[in-house]
Design a protein around this motif. Structure first.
Motif, PDB file in Angstrom:
ATOM      1  N   VAL A 193       7.087  -1.479   7.029  1.00  0.00           N
ATOM      2  CA  VAL A 193       6.969  -0.031   6.873  1.00  0.00           C
ATOM      3  C   VAL A 193       8.157   0.466   6.054  1.00  0.00           C
ATOM      4  O   VAL A 193       9.298   0.046   6.293  1.00  0.00           O
ATOM      5  CB  VAL A 193       6.961   0.651   8.252  1.00  0.00           C
ATOM      6  N   ALA A 194       7.926   1.362   5.102  1.00  0.00           N
ATOM      7  CA  ALA A 194       9.031   1.885   4.290  1.00  0.00           C
ATOM      8  C   ALA A 194       8.721   3.312   3.847  1.00  0.00           C
ATOM      9  O   ALA A 194       7.590   3.788   3.959  1.00  0.00           O
ATOM     10  CB  ALA A 194       9.283   0.992   3.082  1.00  0.00           C
ATOM     11  N   GLY A 195       9.772   3.977   3.332  1.00  0.00           N
ATOM     12  CA  GLY A 195       9.647   5.335   2.828  1.00  0.00           C
ATOM     13  C   GLY A 195      10.405   5.483   1.520  1.00  0.00           C
ATOM     14  O   GLY A 195      11.254   4.656   1.180  1.00  0.00           O
ATOM     15  N   SER A 196      10.127   6.572   0.810  1.00  0.00           N
ATOM     16  CA  SER A 196      10.650   6.731  -0.549  1.00  0.00           C
ATOM     17  C   SER A 196      12.040   7.334  -0.621  1.00  0.00           C
ATOM     18  O   SER A 196      12.722   7.206  -1.638  1.00  0.00           O
ATOM     19  CB  SER A 196       9.696   7.624  -1.354  1.00  0.00           C
ATOM     20  N   GLN A 197      12.508   7.990   0.448  1.00  0.00           N
ATOM     21  CA  GLN A 197      13.614   8.939   0.331  1.00  0.00           C
ATOM     22  C   GLN A 197      14.997   8.372   0.638  1.00  0.00           C
ATOM     23  O   GLN A 197      15.947   9.122   0.788  1.00  0.00           O
ATOM     24  CB  GLN A 197      13.348  10.141   1.255  1.00  0.00           C
ATOM     25  N   PRO A 237      12.644  11.628  -3.719  1.00  0.00           N
ATOM     26  CA  PRO A 237      12.465  12.624  -2.669  1.00  0.00           C
ATOM     27  C   PRO A 237      11.520  12.082  -1.591  1.00  0.00           C
ATOM     28  O   PRO A 237      10.802  11.096  -1.813  1.00  0.00           O
ATOM     29  CB  PRO A 237      11.828  13.819  -3.401  1.00  0.00           C
ATOM     30  N   PRO A 238      11.473  12.727  -0.431  1.00  0.00           N
ATOM     31  CA  PRO A 238      10.467  12.341   0.557  1.00  0.00           C
ATOM     32  C   PRO A 238       9.064  12.563  -0.002  1.00  0.00           C
ATOM     33  O   PRO A 238       8.852  13.406  -0.872  1.00  0.00           O
ATOM     34  CB  PRO A 238      10.740  13.306   1.724  1.00  0.00           C
ATOM     35  N   GLY A 239       8.103  11.797   0.518  1.00  0.00           N
ATOM     36  CA  GLY A 239       6.722  12.041   0.116  1.00  0.00           C
ATOM     37  C   GLY A 239       5.880  10.806  -0.109  1.00  0.00           C
ATOM     38  O   GLY A 239       4.656  10.904  -0.178  1.00  0.00           O
ATOM     39  N   ILE A 268       0.856  -1.188   0.000  1.00  0.00           N
ATOM     40  CA  ILE A 268       0.000   0.000   0.000  1.00  0.00           C
ATOM     41  C   ILE A 268       0.890   1.236   0.000  1.00  0.00           C
ATOM     42  O   ILE A 268       1.882   1.299   0.730  1.00  0.00           O
ATOM     43  CB  ILE A 268      -0.926  -0.019   1.233  1.00  0.00           C
ATOM     44  N   ILE A 269       0.543   2.223  -0.821  1.00  0.00           N
ATOM     45  CA  ILE A 269       1.318   3.457  -0.953  1.00  0.00           C
ATOM     46  C   ILE A 269       0.511   4.619  -0.379  1.00  0.00           C
ATOM     47  O   ILE A 269      -0.651   4.817  -0.736  1.00  0.00           O
ATOM     48  CB  ILE A 269       1.641   3.767  -2.426  1.00  0.00           C
ATOM     49  N   TYR A 270       1.160   5.382   0.516  1.00  0.00           N
ATOM     50  CA  TYR A 270       0.544   6.600   1.058  1.00  0.00           C
ATOM     51  C   TYR A 270       1.326   7.835   0.610  1.00  0.00           C
ATOM     52  O   TYR A 270       2.555   7.782   0.522  1.00  0.00           O
ATOM     53  CB  TYR A 270       0.556   6.576   2.590  1.00  0.00           C
ATOM     54  N   PRO A 271       0.647   8.957   0.367  1.00  0.00           N
ATOM     55  CA  PRO A 271       1.357  10.223   0.171  1.00  0.00           C
ATOM     56  C   PRO A 271       1.751  10.787   1.532  1.00  0.00           C
ATOM     57  O   PRO A 271       1.064  11.627   2.107  1.00  0.00           O
ATOM     58  CB  PRO A 271       0.315  11.102  -0.537  1.00  0.00           C
ATOM     59  N   ALA A 272       2.870  10.304   2.065  1.00  0.00           N
ATOM     60  CA  ALA A 272       3.279  10.646   3.436  1.00  0.00           C
ATOM     61  C   ALA A 272       4.740  10.294   3.624  1.00  0.00           C
ATOM     62  O   ALA A 272       5.351   9.615   2.790  1.00  0.00           O
ATOM     63  CB  ALA A 272       2.426   9.882   4.451  1.00  0.00           C
ATOM     64  N   SER A 273       5.296  10.733   4.736  1.00  0.00           N
ATOM     65  CA  SER A 273       6.637  10.302   5.136  1.00  0.00           C
ATOM     66  C   SER A 273       6.544   8.928   5.790  1.00  0.00           C
ATOM     67  O   SER A 273       5.451   8.388   6.004  1.00  0.00           O
ATOM     68  CB  SER A 273       7.238  11.301   6.122  1.00  0.00           C
ATOM     69  N   GLY A 274       7.690   8.378   6.145  1.00  0.00           N
ATOM     70  CA  GLY A 274       7.702   7.082   6.805  1.00  0.00           C
ATOM     71  C   GLY A 274       6.949   7.087   8.120  1.00  0.00           C
ATOM     72  O   GLY A 274       6.412   6.058   8.551  1.00  0.00           O
ATOM     73  N   THR A 275       6.882   8.239   8.784  1.00  0.00           N
ATOM     74  CA  THR A 275       6.135   8.343  10.039  1.00  0.00           C
ATOM     75  C   THR A 275       4.673   7.988   9.828  1.00  0.00           C
ATOM     76  O   THR A 275       4.041   7.350  10.681  1.00  0.00           O
ATOM     77  CB  THR A 275       6.264   9.772  10.606  1.00  0.00           C
ATOM     78  N   GLY A 276       4.123   8.382   8.690  1.00  0.00           N
ATOM     79  CA  GLY A 276       2.752   8.016   8.386  1.00  0.00           C
ATOM     80  C   GLY A 276       2.581   6.514   8.251  1.00  0.00           C
ATOM     81  O   GLY A 276       1.583   5.942   8.707  1.00  0.00           O
TER      82      GLY A 276
END
Length: 394
Positions: A198-202, A208-210, A65-73
């Motif tokens: 949990v993962a993030g894009s940056q 970039p983050p997001g 699942i992809i969220y428009p958020a940072s890893g904190t989200g």
């Protein structure tokens, strides 16, 4: 428009913090495409393609699942979709980010049972196993572990945490933060029996983050049916329903999805095994440089060394922040600062993402010159030690 207030020198800025990382030109060019109608037919094709290409990066056949958020989200999404008010979660404080995740759990109304460490190694699997064996009433509903602790440069052995859960025959969910390890360090969501990743894009994904991510097991999806923590924006159910056709229930970060599509192509073209080997190699070269300088690596346990970053302790009586400031001023390079209890005690060298041998040698050269400029006691030859290793280990 000027985005930097400090004086800029010739050449490129070396962004060597452990995330956000440098964004490759190919990814930047993908982001530069016109924004697409996120309800139109082309977007459904893009959405399905990106969601499918994410699966091998997480090593899962299940949904991501992809969220428009940072890893904190994504941290919050993992908790609120699987747990209920008053549930007990077992967390291992391997560093600053594990501490922050534990704080979030408390604010959400969960009971966070914290296993402390000295921040110089990964998760204490023996302590986790003991806690699970002692929990005969199965009050612990989830075990939360940070795979790669960005504040310390220590990587936890997630497969051993899963083995501890299995040995205790404990039904708790396993939730893992891979924000600074996904796409940089080998990770197996499905094989290691992880329920939510949990993962993030940056970071390793080179964006970039997001964007943030939850990879979800069938067990986690089952838990979400009865979980009672409030959720709306973070709810998996409408996301999965819309994702089945490549769409999202609310406005997605369209241009970041272009970037993700291209970044995933780059990772898969290189081959994930080669990506991980490249990170392993750069991490070992960095550690050899640090040892030659006579400085101390924050991670004391070699089997927990991170391949995404190296945290380096400065000698007593010296300031890591002053060293970083001198390197930024003289050589236009940013290094990661110490976080929490490590503030002013360590500097962090990021060696992840779009990164090659020459990038590493430039980074280590900047550090070695900075040590001299800042008057930090050290031995010379760290860059040479890294060069010797890299040239002999293609």
């Amino acid at each position: 428009m000027a985005y930097f207030t400090s004086n800029r020198s010739a050449g490129r800025h070396f962004l060597q913090i452990p995330g956000p990382t440098n964004v490759p030109d190919r990814v930047l060019r993908a982001m530069d495409n016109p924004t697409m109608d996120h309800r139109g037919p082309d977007f459904g094709i893009l959405g399905k393609r990106v969601l499918e290409k994410l699966r091998p990066v997480f090593a899962t056949s299940g949904p991501v699942i992809i969220y428009p958020a940072s890893g904190t989200g994504a941290w919050e999404a993992a908790l609120v979709n699987t747990l209920s008010p008053g549930d007990t979660v077992l967390m291992c404080e391997t560093g600053w980010f594990a501490h922050l995740w534990q704080e979030m759990a408390g604010r959400l109304g969960l009971k966070a049972r914290l296993l402390e460490t000295d921040w110089r190694r990964g998760a204490d699997v023996a302590a986790i196993a003991e806690a699970l064996r002692g929990d005969r009433g199965h009050e612990i509903k989830a075990v939360c572990v940070v795979h790669n602790e960005t504040s310390t440069g220590c990587t936890s052995r997630i497969e051993e945490v899963r083995a501890a859960l299995d040995a205790a025959a404990h039904p708790a969910l396993l939730l893992v933060d891979t924000i600074s390890s996904l796409g940089s360090i080998r990770y197996e969501h499905e094989a290691w029996g992880v329920d939510v990743t949990v993962a993030g894009s940056q970071k390793g994904l080179m964006l970039p983050p997001g964007l943030s991510f939850n990879a979800v097991s069938a067990k986690a999806l089952k838990a979400s049916e009865t979980a009672r923590l409030p959720r709306s924006f973070w709810d998996w159910k409408p996301m999965l329903a819309a994702n089945a056709t490549g769409y999202f229930p609310y406005t997605p970060a369209t241009n970041l999805l272009y970037a993700l599509d291209t970044a995933l192509d780059m990772l898969l073209e290189e081959g994930l095994g080669d990506v991980f080997s490249r990170h392993d190699r750069h991490a070992e070269a960095t550690r050899r440089a640090v040892r030659r300088w006579g400085l101390e690596i924050q991670c004391e346990e070699p089997r927990h060394y991170s391949s995404a970053l190296t945290a380096v302790r400065v000698p007593e009586g010296h300031s890591a922040n002053a060293l970083r400031a001198a390197i930024l001023e003289r050589f236009d390079m940013s290094l990661g600062n110490g976080l929490g209890r490590l503030n002013d005690r360590v500097f962090r060298i990021g060696h992840l993402g779009a990164f090659n041998d020459l990038s590493l040698l430039g980074t280590l050269g900047g550090v070695e010159m900075g040590l001299r400029v800042a008057g930090v006691p050290h031995e010379g030859g760290g860059v040479q030690a890294a060069m010797d290793y890299l040239s002999g280990n293609a």
